[in-house]
Design a protein around this motif. Sequence first.
Motif, PDB file in Angstrom:
ATOM      1  N   ARG A  26       0.833  -1.202   0.000  1.00  0.00           N
ATOM      2  CA  ARG A  26       0.000   0.000   0.000  1.00  0.00           C
ATOM      3  C   ARG A  26       0.871   1.257   0.000  1.00  0.00           C
ATOM      4  NH1 ARG A  26      -5.388  -0.670   1.844  1.00  0.00           N
ATOM      5  NH2 ARG A  26      -5.908  -2.869   2.269  1.00  0.00           N
ATOM      6  N   ARG A  27       0.390   2.273  -0.675  1.00  0.00           N
ATOM      7  CA  ARG A  27       1.150   3.516  -0.775  1.00  0.00           C
ATOM      8  C   ARG A  27       1.391   4.118   0.614  1.00  0.00           C
ATOM      9  NH1 ARG A  27      -0.996   8.046  -4.823  1.00  0.00           N
ATOM     10  NH2 ARG A  27      -0.405   6.358  -6.259  1.00  0.00           N
ATOM     11  N   GLY A  28       2.624   4.464   0.883  1.00  0.00           N
ATOM     12  CA  GLY A  28       2.981   5.115   2.142  1.00  0.00           C
ATOM     13  C   GLY A  28       3.183   4.174   3.316  1.00  0.00           C
ATOM     14  N   ALA A  29       2.943   2.863   3.128  1.00  0.00           N
ATOM     15  CA  ALA A  29       3.042   1.923   4.251  1.00  0.00           C
ATOM     16  C   ALA A  29       4.468   1.823   4.784  1.00  0.00           C
ATOM     17  CB  ALA A  29       2.539   0.552   3.826  1.00  0.00           C
ATOM     18  N   ILE A  30       5.430   1.711   3.886  1.00  0.00           N
ATOM     19  CA  ILE A  30       6.827   1.597   4.325  1.00  0.00           C
ATOM     20  C   ILE A  30       7.274   2.888   4.991  1.00  0.00           C
ATOM     21  CG2 ILE A  30       9.209   1.289   3.566  1.00  0.00           C
ATOM     22  CD1 ILE A  30       8.193  -0.558   1.388  1.00  0.00           C
ATOM     23  N   ALA A  31       6.877   4.017   4.416  1.00  0.00           N
ATOM     24  CA  ALA A  31       7.257   5.309   4.995  1.00  0.00           C
ATOM     25  C   ALA A  31       6.738   5.446   6.422  1.00  0.00           C
ATOM     26  CB  ALA A  31       6.718   6.447   4.126  1.00  0.00           C
ATOM     27  N   ARG A  32       5.526   4.960   6.674  1.00  0.00           N
ATOM     28  CA  ARG A  32       4.973   5.029   8.037  1.00  0.00           C
ATOM     29  C   ARG A  32       5.763   4.138   8.989  1.00  0.00           C
ATOM     30  NH1 ARG A  32       0.119   5.308   5.102  1.00  0.00           N
ATOM     31  NH2 ARG A  32      -0.161   3.039   5.187  1.00  0.00           N
ATOM     32  N   SER A  33       6.168   2.972   8.516  1.00  0.00           N
ATOM     33  CA  SER A  33       6.966   2.085   9.364  1.00  0.00           C
ATOM     34  C   SER A  33       8.326   2.699   9.682  1.00  0.00           C
ATOM     35  CB  SER A  33       7.155   0.719   8.680  1.00  0.00           C
ATOM     36  OG  SER A  33       5.974  -0.041   8.725  1.00  0.00           O
ATOM     37  N   VAL A  34       8.933   3.314   8.687  1.00  0.00           N
ATOM     38  CA  VAL A  34      10.233   3.968   8.904  1.00  0.00           C
ATOM     39  C   VAL A  34      10.087   5.105   9.911  1.00  0.00           C
ATOM     40  CG1 VAL A  34      12.042   5.342   7.817  1.00  0.00           C
ATOM     41  CG2 VAL A  34      11.152   3.317   6.648  1.00  0.00           C
ATOM     42  N   GLU A  35       8.993   5.852   9.793  1.00  0.00           N
ATOM     43  CA  GLU A  35       8.738   6.931  10.752  1.00  0.00           C
ATOM     44  C   GLU A  35       8.594   6.368  12.169  1.00  0.00           C
ATOM     45  OE1 GLU A  35       5.426  10.483  11.533  1.00  0.00           O
ATOM     46  OE2 GLU A  35       5.457   9.378   9.622  1.00  0.00           O
TER      47      GLU A  35
END
Length: 240
Positions: free
Chosen positions: A193-202
Amino acid sequence: MELVDRLPGGEREIAKRPVKNQISDKLAYMIHSGLLRPGDELPSERRLAETLGVSRETVRSAIATLQAHRMIDVSQGSRTRVIGPGNTPLNESVATFERLKGRSPVEVAEARAVVEAQVVRLAAVRISKSALARMEALLAEQQGMLKDPVSFQISDREFHTVLYEACGNALLCEVVSDLYAYALDLRRQALQRRGAIARSVEDHHAILAALARRDPDAAAAAMGHHLDQVHSTTLKEMKK
């Protein structure tokens, strides 16, 4: 202790094995658990070596072992691809994984939240400078994986493993590693899903910042927020 460190033969036997064999076992478990799927392209030797904290030669030897077991395909001039589990047994680890898959998502999420909160609290007090540096390096690496779910999942597993080991309690580390393994195949889908990895990194940034400050309460809160996201996205994939 990672699940892969508890393969048949016993922990002491595994500890004496060459690093290349331990790395091949890690990758084999990722394939068995669904973290890595048939058709996935593995990261380059250089990136894998950096993520796993070993030499490129070690990675090359581990890849050769998996190729011999027909779990991956290595073609000259192209990226290494996953074929599937092959005939390599992971009896003890897979048995644990299967038992967890029989549990409800709510039951596993509650158990993981309780255990991981204690693990991260202990880690905030006990984590070494070298472990913090290792997590910082993995997090920096993850910034370049926002559109690369396969590489991110390998790095994510290492990030959590370093954290679990930092708690200094082998039994808690073993239990939380089992809980981490629950529904990896569904989390794999969620990361598409779009943005899923970015949220995990955050989330990882917040967890690491709390650990660096040696703040158990903040570390537990940051991990709790992260696990809430993991649970909610896993449920969404289950409903699909």
